[in-house]
Design a protein around this motif. Sequence first.
Motif, PDB file in Angstrom:
ATOM      1  N   PHE A  40       0.824  -1.201   0.000  1.00  0.00           N
ATOM      2  CA  PHE A  40       0.000   0.000   0.000  1.00  0.00           C
ATOM      3  C   PHE A  40       0.859   1.252   0.000  1.00  0.00           C
ATOM      4  N   ALA A  41       1.962   1.230   0.724  1.00  0.00           N
ATOM      5  CA  ALA A  41       2.817   2.407   0.839  1.00  0.00           C
ATOM      6  C   ALA A  41       3.287   2.878  -0.526  1.00  0.00           C
ATOM      7  N   HIS A  42       3.803   1.952  -1.350  1.00  0.00           N
ATOM      8  CA  HIS A  42       4.311   2.377  -2.653  1.00  0.00           C
ATOM      9  C   HIS A  42       4.525   1.251  -3.660  1.00  0.00           C
ATOM     10  N   LYS A  43       4.672   0.006  -3.192  1.00  0.00           N
ATOM     11  CA  LYS A  43       5.050  -1.061  -4.111  1.00  0.00           C
ATOM     12  C   LYS A  43       3.962  -1.389  -5.137  1.00  0.00           C
ATOM     13  N   ALA A  44       2.700  -1.375  -4.705  1.00  0.00           N
ATOM     14  CA  ALA A  44       1.612  -1.825  -5.578  1.00  0.00           C
ATOM     15  C   ALA A  44       1.465  -0.927  -6.807  1.00  0.00           C
ATOM     16  N   THR A  45       1.596   0.373  -6.637  1.00  0.00           N
ATOM     17  CA  THR A  45       1.458   1.291  -7.760  1.00  0.00           C
ATOM     18  C   THR A  45       2.528   1.017  -8.803  1.00  0.00           C
ATOM     19  N   HIS A  46       3.748   0.811  -8.336  1.00  0.00           N
ATOM     20  CA  HIS A  46       4.844   0.488  -9.254  1.00  0.00           C
ATOM     21  C   HIS A  46       4.626  -0.865  -9.924  1.00  0.00           C
ATOM     22  N   ALA A  47       4.137  -1.843  -9.165  1.00  0.00           N
ATOM     23  CA  ALA A  47       3.900  -3.170  -9.738  1.00  0.00           C
ATOM     24  C   ALA A  47       2.867  -3.108 -10.852  1.00  0.00           C
ATOM     25  N   THR A  48       1.794  -2.372 -10.635  1.00  0.00           N
ATOM     26  CA  THR A  48       0.770  -2.240 -11.673  1.00  0.00           C
ATOM     27  C   THR A  48       1.326  -1.540 -12.901  1.00  0.00           C
ATOM     28  N   ALA A  49       2.114  -0.488 -12.697  1.00  0.00           N
ATOM     29  CA  ALA A  49       2.717   0.213 -13.835  1.00  0.00           C
ATOM     30  C   ALA A  49       3.583  -0.737 -14.653  1.00  0.00           C
ATOM     31  N   SER A  50       4.381  -1.555 -13.989  1.00  0.00           N
ATOM     32  CA  SER A  50       5.275  -2.466 -14.691  1.00  0.00           C
ATOM     33  C   SER A  50       4.503  -3.545 -15.447  1.00  0.00           C
ATOM     34  N   ALA A  51       3.541  -4.178 -14.755  1.00  0.00           N
ATOM     35  CA  ALA A  51       2.768  -5.249 -15.392  1.00  0.00           C
ATOM     36  C   ALA A  51       1.913  -4.702 -16.524  1.00  0.00           C
ATOM     37  N   ALA A  52       1.244  -3.588 -16.286  1.00  0.00           N
ATOM     38  CA  ALA A  52       0.348  -3.035 -17.300  1.00  0.00           C
ATOM     39  C   ALA A  52       1.105  -2.641 -18.553  1.00  0.00           C
ATOM     40  N   LYS A  53       2.255  -2.035 -18.401  1.00  0.00           N
ATOM     41  CA  LYS A  53       3.017  -1.630 -19.585  1.00  0.00           C
ATOM     42  C   LYS A  53       3.558  -2.841 -20.347  1.00  0.00           C
ATOM     43  N   ALA A  54       3.856  -3.912 -19.624  1.00  0.00           N
ATOM     44  CA  ALA A  54       4.273  -5.143 -20.304  1.00  0.00           C
ATOM     45  C   ALA A  54       3.121  -5.715 -21.130  1.00  0.00           C
ATOM     46  N   ILE A  55       1.905  -5.672 -20.582  1.00  0.00           N
ATOM     47  CA  ILE A  55       0.727  -6.180 -21.307  1.00  0.00           C
ATOM     48  C   ILE A  55       0.417  -5.285 -22.508  1.00  0.00           C
ATOM     49  N   VAL A  56       0.517  -3.978 -22.328  1.00  0.00           N
ATOM     50  CA  VAL A  56       0.315  -3.042 -23.444  1.00  0.00           C
ATOM     51  C   VAL A  56       1.294  -3.352 -24.569  1.00  0.00           C
ATOM     52  N   THR A  57       2.545  -3.592 -24.202  1.00  0.00           N
ATOM     53  CA  THR A  57       3.569  -3.909 -25.206  1.00  0.00           C
ATOM     54  C   THR A  57       3.227  -5.184 -25.955  1.00  0.00           C
ATOM     55  N   HIS A  58       2.753  -6.196 -25.265  1.00  0.00           N
ATOM     56  CA  HIS A  58       2.352  -7.465 -25.899  1.00  0.00           C
ATOM     57  C   HIS A  58       1.183  -7.240 -26.859  1.00  0.00           C
ATOM     58  N   PHE A  59       0.215  -6.458 -26.440  1.00  0.00           N
ATOM     59  CA  PHE A  59      -1.014  -6.308 -27.232  1.00  0.00           C
ATOM     60  C   PHE A  59      -0.797  -5.480 -28.495  1.00  0.00           C
ATOM     61  N   TYR A  60      -0.013  -4.405 -28.378  1.00  0.00           N
ATOM     62  CA  TYR A  60       0.164  -3.504 -29.521  1.00  0.00           C
ATOM     63  C   TYR A  60       1.501  -3.668 -30.229  1.00  0.00           C
ATOM     64  N   GLY A  61       2.373  -4.527 -29.695  1.00  0.00           N
ATOM     65  CA  GLY A  61       3.639  -4.789 -30.373  1.00  0.00           C
ATOM     66  C   GLY A  61       4.725  -3.776 -30.070  1.00  0.00           C
ATOM     67  N   LYS A  62       4.458  -2.799 -29.244  1.00  0.00           N
ATOM     68  CA  LYS A  62       5.461  -1.802 -28.865  1.00  0.00           C
ATOM     69  C   LYS A  62       5.034  -1.174 -27.546  1.00  0.00           C
ATOM     70  N   PRO A  63       5.997  -0.699 -26.774  1.00  0.00           N
ATOM     71  CA  PRO A  63       5.645  -0.092 -25.475  1.00  0.00           C
ATOM     72  C   PRO A  63       4.968   1.255 -25.667  1.00  0.00           C
ATOM     73  N   PRO A  64       4.306   1.755 -24.635  1.00  0.00           N
ATOM     74  CA  PRO A  64       3.701   3.090 -24.735  1.00  0.00           C
ATOM     75  C   PRO A  64       4.761   4.139 -25.043  1.00  0.00           C
ATOM     76  N   THR A  65       4.379   5.122 -25.834  1.00  0.00           N
ATOM     77  CA  THR A  65       5.303   6.215 -26.124  1.00  0.00           C
ATOM     78  C   THR A  65       5.262   7.294 -25.059  1.00  0.00           C
ATOM     79  N   ALA A  66       4.196   7.336 -24.281  1.00  0.00           N
ATOM     80  CA  ALA A  66       4.090   8.285 -23.173  1.00  0.00           C
ATOM     81  C   ALA A  66       3.219   7.676 -22.090  1.00  0.00           C
ATOM     82  N   SER A  67       3.655   7.797 -20.837  1.00  0.00           N
ATOM     83  CA  SER A  67       2.936   7.207 -19.711  1.00  0.00           C
ATOM     84  C   SER A  67       2.591   8.291 -18.700  1.00  0.00           C
ATOM     85  N   TYR A  68       1.339   8.209 -18.191  1.00  0.00           N
ATOM     86  CA  TYR A  68       0.816   9.240 -17.301  1.00  0.00           C
ATOM     87  C   TYR A  68       0.192   8.597 -16.062  1.00  0.00           C
ATOM     88  N   PHE A  69       0.275   9.334 -14.947  1.00  0.00           N
ATOM     89  CA  PHE A  69      -0.405   8.917 -13.720  1.00  0.00           C
ATOM     90  C   PHE A  69      -1.229  10.095 -13.226  1.00  0.00           C
TER      91      PHE A  69
END
Length: 526
Positions: free
Chosen positions: A144-173
Amino acid sequence: MSLLCSAPANAAPTSPLIALPERTAQAPVVPCAALVTPITARAGAIAYRVISAREQEATCLVTGYAAPQTQFVLRLPLSGYRGRFLQGGCGGMCGVIGETIVPPCSNAHLADGGFAVAFDNGGHFGAGIGDATWASDPELRMQFAHKATHATASAAKAIVTHFYGKPPTASYFVGCSGGGREALMEAQRYPDDFDGIVAGSSVSMPAAMQLFLWEAQHGLDASGHEVFTTAAVTLLHHAVIDHCDALDGIPDGQIDDPRRCDFDPATLRCPDSGDSNCLTPPQVSAARAYYQGPTASDGTALFPGGAPYGSELGWVGAGAATQTGKFAAEAFIARLLLHDGLPDNFVWRDWRFTRASLARLLAAGAPFDATDPDLTRFHAHGGKLILWQGLADNAAGARGMLDYYQAVRDTMGGLAATRAFARLFLVPGGYHCQGGYVPYEEDLLGAMVQWVEQGRAPDAVPAIARLADGTLRERPLYAYPTATHYLGGDVNRAASFAPAPPASEPADGFPWPGSHARTTSQAKGR
């Protein structure tokens, strides 16, 4: 989604929605169902699983979790995706997965398919954002302190890369309140995760719990009855506005800077004649305490201020400290911060406001406290930060974000150097994260996208509010410390205003023990 910020066919005549830069759409390169992971997948050090992936309306709806129990939902556009990833924060103590961001206006950008969008539960399951039952587990506390937000960012961007064939060009929170804390944690601890971060209404979360308890202890009598009534806070609010509206030189029924207001509620004290249009002595005492904020017996401020002038209408009702706030604060302190340092029968009335009690909170809350002003690594990454604060925010006050911004200025080389990558916007009349006695809508995500992708630093963002009589009010919100200068004319039209840079840099550090600012205002004020 607000009609003031919706698609052009339904939008207000002058919409605050900011146009995003045009970008080429990217199509998926694999079927939605192919995203399901039959075994554990990894995104760097983060282990995760995709539980389900199915087409729903115009998106691929992905559900999954990152170890140990950060549940997330990711919405991937089937068409119109433009290389942008957005992660939204959660509020309070999380435990549930959100669906929208604030300011609400910016959700219009998420409806057109241009962003892949993720939300998570803050690293644990909960009954609601005020529930801390889960906090008996030390690892879940750190998630809750900080790890979960980073974990979601890492996993989600990996899934985005798989789905579209390239990583996001810009990431926002984008996050506010507890989500604002998450936003600043990302900038401070994981500076490479996001290119643009919008953080609203974030103050020292451990200390903010004291604010809730202070107001509950002063806003409820010994029998547990509410000191304030709706009629009382309405009377007080109107008196405050009448007294302080003219301080900014704009006759518009709003207070642009509540720090300049100094209304004494004793002027409304009931006379002996029994007049009902007045405040009782307990209401006067409670109002003074609310404005003052948590204070030790020796006069030491234990929080950066108290309830801002203009926030009075939020002192009653379901979201008030006297109702839900006191229980959330009790749970946060007893189960999350001082889980082994308080009696089992501790309740919100037991808390005492001393320098020692604040020191305990700040020490125990250090892992959860996103108040580090050193943003060197985030700046070096090229990151951009927008901070924002409603100036009638009864849950966080109006001074905490200014105190933090001063600390950043002190640490990062001064105002000009800080404004090169981090800007602050103050919303007059704004409540906690959304709404207000002047309910402005503004599109801070749009401003951030333009800053990151086009290098257009936001000197001002347009805001619009529908007033109680149906009138639409337009107002430019200038990047702090630029003030709003009234040129004359219709106070509800943006053309009636111009920027007014200050003659000198303001000193906004607040003199309380938790401040990291070196440049401090000499007067605490109210």
